[in-house]
Scaffold this active site. Structure first.
Site, PDB file in Angstrom:
ATOM      1  N   LYS A 118       0.873  -1.166  -0.188  1.00 51.88           N
ATOM      2  CA  LYS A 118       0.063  -0.100   0.203  1.00 51.88           C
ATOM      3  C   LYS A 118       0.734   1.418   0.152  1.00 51.88           C
ATOM      4  CE  LYS A 118      -4.312  -1.598   1.242  1.00 51.88           C
ATOM      5  NZ  LYS A 118      -5.168  -1.552   1.995  1.00 51.88           N
ATOM      6  N   LYS A 200      -3.989 -10.145  -6.756  1.00 54.72           N
ATOM      7  CA  LYS A 200      -5.264 -10.179  -5.774  1.00 54.72           C
ATOM      8  C   LYS A 200      -6.102  -9.381  -6.586  1.00 54.72           C
ATOM      9  CE  LYS A 200      -5.951  -8.300  -1.603  1.00 54.72           C
ATOM     10  NZ  LYS A 200      -7.019  -8.378  -0.856  1.00 54.72           N
ATOM     11  N   LYS A 203     -11.179  -4.907  -3.911  1.00 53.82           N
ATOM     12  CA  LYS A 203     -11.902  -3.521  -3.502  1.00 53.82           C
ATOM     13  C   LYS A 203     -11.550  -2.472  -4.390  1.00 53.82           C
ATOM     14  CE  LYS A 203     -14.100  -4.328   0.867  1.00 53.82           C
ATOM     15  NZ  LYS A 203     -12.827  -4.093   1.384  1.00 53.82           N
TER      16      LYS A 203
HETATM   17  P1  ATP Z   1      -8.969  -3.355   0.091  1.00 47.90           P
HETATM   18  O1  ATP Z   1      -8.688  -3.666  -1.453  1.00 47.90           O
HETATM   19  O2  ATP Z   1      -9.952  -2.195  -0.238  1.00 47.90           O
HETATM   20  O3  ATP Z   1      -7.776  -3.529   0.077  1.00 47.90           O
HETATM   21  P2  ATP Z   1     -10.186  -5.969  -0.118  1.00 47.90           P
HETATM   22  O4  ATP Z   1     -10.584  -6.370  -1.473  1.00 47.90           O
HETATM   23  O5  ATP Z   1      -8.371  -6.765  -0.079  1.00 47.90           O
HETATM   24  O6  ATP Z   1      -9.651  -4.564   0.008  1.00 47.90           O
HETATM   25  P3  ATP Z   1     -10.796  -6.683   2.866  1.00 47.90           P
HETATM   26  O7  ATP Z   1     -11.708  -5.265   3.423  1.00 47.90           O
HETATM   27  O8  ATP Z   1      -9.674  -5.994   2.970  1.00 47.90           O
HETATM   28  O9  ATP Z   1     -10.714  -6.772   0.598  1.00 47.90           O
HETATM   29  O10 ATP Z   1     -10.851  -7.840   2.810  1.00 47.90           O
HETATM   30  C1  ATP Z   1     -11.789  -8.493   3.311  1.00 47.90           C
HETATM   31  C2  ATP Z   1     -12.351 -10.979   3.707  1.00 47.90           C
HETATM   32  O11 ATP Z   1     -12.078 -11.027   2.532  1.00 47.90           O
HETATM   33  C3  ATP Z   1     -10.471 -10.789   4.221  1.00 47.90           C
HETATM   34  O12 ATP Z   1     -10.526 -11.378   5.145  1.00 47.90           O
HETATM   35  C4  ATP Z   1      -9.362 -10.598   3.390  1.00 47.90           C
HETATM   36  O13 ATP Z   1      -8.585 -11.610   3.163  1.00 47.90           O
HETATM   37  C5  ATP Z   1     -10.508 -11.606   1.931  1.00 47.90           C
HETATM   38  N1  ATP Z   1     -10.711 -11.504   0.456  1.00 47.90           N
HETATM   39  C6  ATP Z   1      -9.593 -10.206   0.182  1.00 47.90           C
HETATM   40  N2  ATP Z   1      -9.552 -10.075  -1.220  1.00 47.90           N
HETATM   41  C7  ATP Z   1      -9.455 -11.497  -1.476  1.00 47.90           C
HETATM   42  C8  ATP Z   1      -9.086 -12.181  -2.656  1.00 47.90           C
HETATM   43  N3  ATP Z   1      -8.926 -11.566  -3.265  1.00 47.90           N
HETATM   44  N4  ATP Z   1      -8.803 -13.539  -2.296  1.00 47.90           N
HETATM   45  C9  ATP Z   1     -10.109 -14.529  -0.835  1.00 47.90           C
HETATM   46  N5  ATP Z   1     -10.152 -13.666   0.026  1.00 47.90           N
HETATM   47  C10 ATP Z   1      -9.830 -12.199  -0.056  1.00 47.90           C
END
Ligand code: ATP
Ligand code: LTN
Length: 333
Positions: A118, A200, A203
């Site tokens: 980040k 990965k 969001k």
């Molecule tokens: P951001 O991009 O804002 O960091 P994010 O998509 O990574 O958001 P988080 O709110 O950080 O989402 O994660 C919420 C949950 O979803 C956590 O348990 C995280 O490990 C899981 N998660 C996030 N992205 C993935 C993915 N691509 N595959 C599987 N699990 C995921």
């Protein structure tokens, strides 16, 4: 024969209200939560204080907090079985973060891969909050005397740090915290971006890189149709050499409840286009109920307010009990 009843354990997890929930969040985290809530003591949080550690739009935050709550409910988290609450409603999270900061070595925070990633992404605009993010996460987990933390692969390092902080605290001040452990799915813990399948799904990336839990049929068709695939035309699972099709096979397998081997056999000799069309149809069918349920909750905003108010009351009672112990053991008056 009488089946032995498994002991109920304290579960804690959370999602940041930083964007639209995607199928990665669902397959990696929320799907496990729904199964776990049947036999365990589950606490699920909307972690708004984490979401503000990177630049964000204050005007949209409140809406996103409500949306994530509606998502939890639409996906099947039952407020009669699980505690659902907003992190910033329980001030003990901030208090414990401060106290845990005093026993967390800076070096441990500097090695966190999410911080490094980040920092690169938001170059030049790095807050102390982003650096301390894992300490706030440790406070979330430890306040509730959590045993298991169901998360995606990317959060494993943070849960391990929370365990290390708890171990260090207990050694220094006396037994206070339960040592938590991450629970990570064998398949689906890291769903990849549709556009760049070596990264990965996230969001905070562009919408075309992910399938939202509430995407329309049109959006799903378009996104799956243009998802990156690999050279060659075999539909086979090989994440090293064919990350694109391997990611799509993983998604297909989890939503269809079929093994990847079965899918490889079913699609032997067929082309990517047929596979993608069938995957899009499957996702449209499986995600439709989420859309319908979310719309029902959105028509009834008082219900969201009520769930969060009741959730905060239950969460506060647990958090206050832990904090009384922490203050006493640390010698605070
Ligand atoms: P951001 O991009 O804002 O960091 P994010 O998509 O990574 O958001 P988080 O709110 O950080 O989402 O994660 C919420 C949950 O979803 C956590 O348990 C995280 O490990 C899981 N998660 C996030 N992205 C993935 C993915 N691509 N595959 C599987 N699990 C995921
Ligand atoms: N950092 C996590 C969200 C999160 C969390 C937690 C997960 C904050 N506090 C406590 C589990 C337990 C993420 O997914 N980005």
């Amino acid at each position: 024969m009488k089946s032995e009843k498994l002991k109920s354990v304290r579960i804690f997890s959370g999602i940041q209200p930083s964007g639209d929930i995607h199928i990665g969040n669902y397959l990696g985290a929320i799907k496990q939560w729904i199964a776990l809530q049947e036999k365990n003591d589950c606490v699920f949080c909307i972690v708004d204080w984490h979401a503000i550690t990177v630049p964000y739009e204050p005007k949209l935050l409140r809406q996103k907090i409500k949306e994530v709550t509606a998502t939890y409910l639409a996906a099947g988290i039952n407020p009669k079985k699980s505690v659902i609450f907003v992190q910033s409603h329980i001030k003990e999270h901030a208090e414990l973060t401060w106290l845990l900061n005093t026993i967390t070595p800076i070096g441990d925070l500097q090695r966190m891969t999410q911080f490094k990633d980040k920092s690169k992404k938001y170059g030049g605009n790095i807050s102390a909050g982003l650096f301390n993010y894992p300490v706030l996460m440790a406070a979330d987990i430890l306040l509730y005397q959590t045993e298991l933390v169901p998360v995606g692969q990317d959060q494993k390092q943070h849960v391990e740090l929370a365990r290390e902080i708890a171990r260090r605290f207990n050694a220094k001040f006396g037994d206070t915290f339960t040592l938590p452990q991450a629970q990570i799915m064998k398949i689906g813990a890291k769903i990849m971006s549709l556009a760049e399948p070596t990264k990965k799904m996230s969001k905070s990336d562009k919408p075309e890189t992910r399938i939202g839990l509430f995407d329309t049929a049109e959006q799903i068709k378009k996104k799956i149709g243009s998802a990156t695939t690999d050279s060659g035309k075999e539909i086979e699972y090989n994440p090293e050499q064919k990350p694109g099709i391997s990611n799509l096979l993983t998604i297909y397998s989890l939503f269809a409840n079929k093994t990847i081997k079965d899918l490889e056999n079913e699609y032997a000799g067929k082309n990517y286009q047929t596979f993608k069309q069938n995957l899009a149809e499957l996702l449209i069918e499986k995600l439709a109920p989420f859309r319908t349920k979310k719309a029902e909750f959105e028509e009834n905003p008082e219900q969201i307010g009520k769930v969060l108010k009741e959730g905060a009351e239950k969460a506060r009672a647990i958090a206050q009990t832990t904090m009384e112990k922490v203050r006493a053991t640390m010698g605070l008056l």
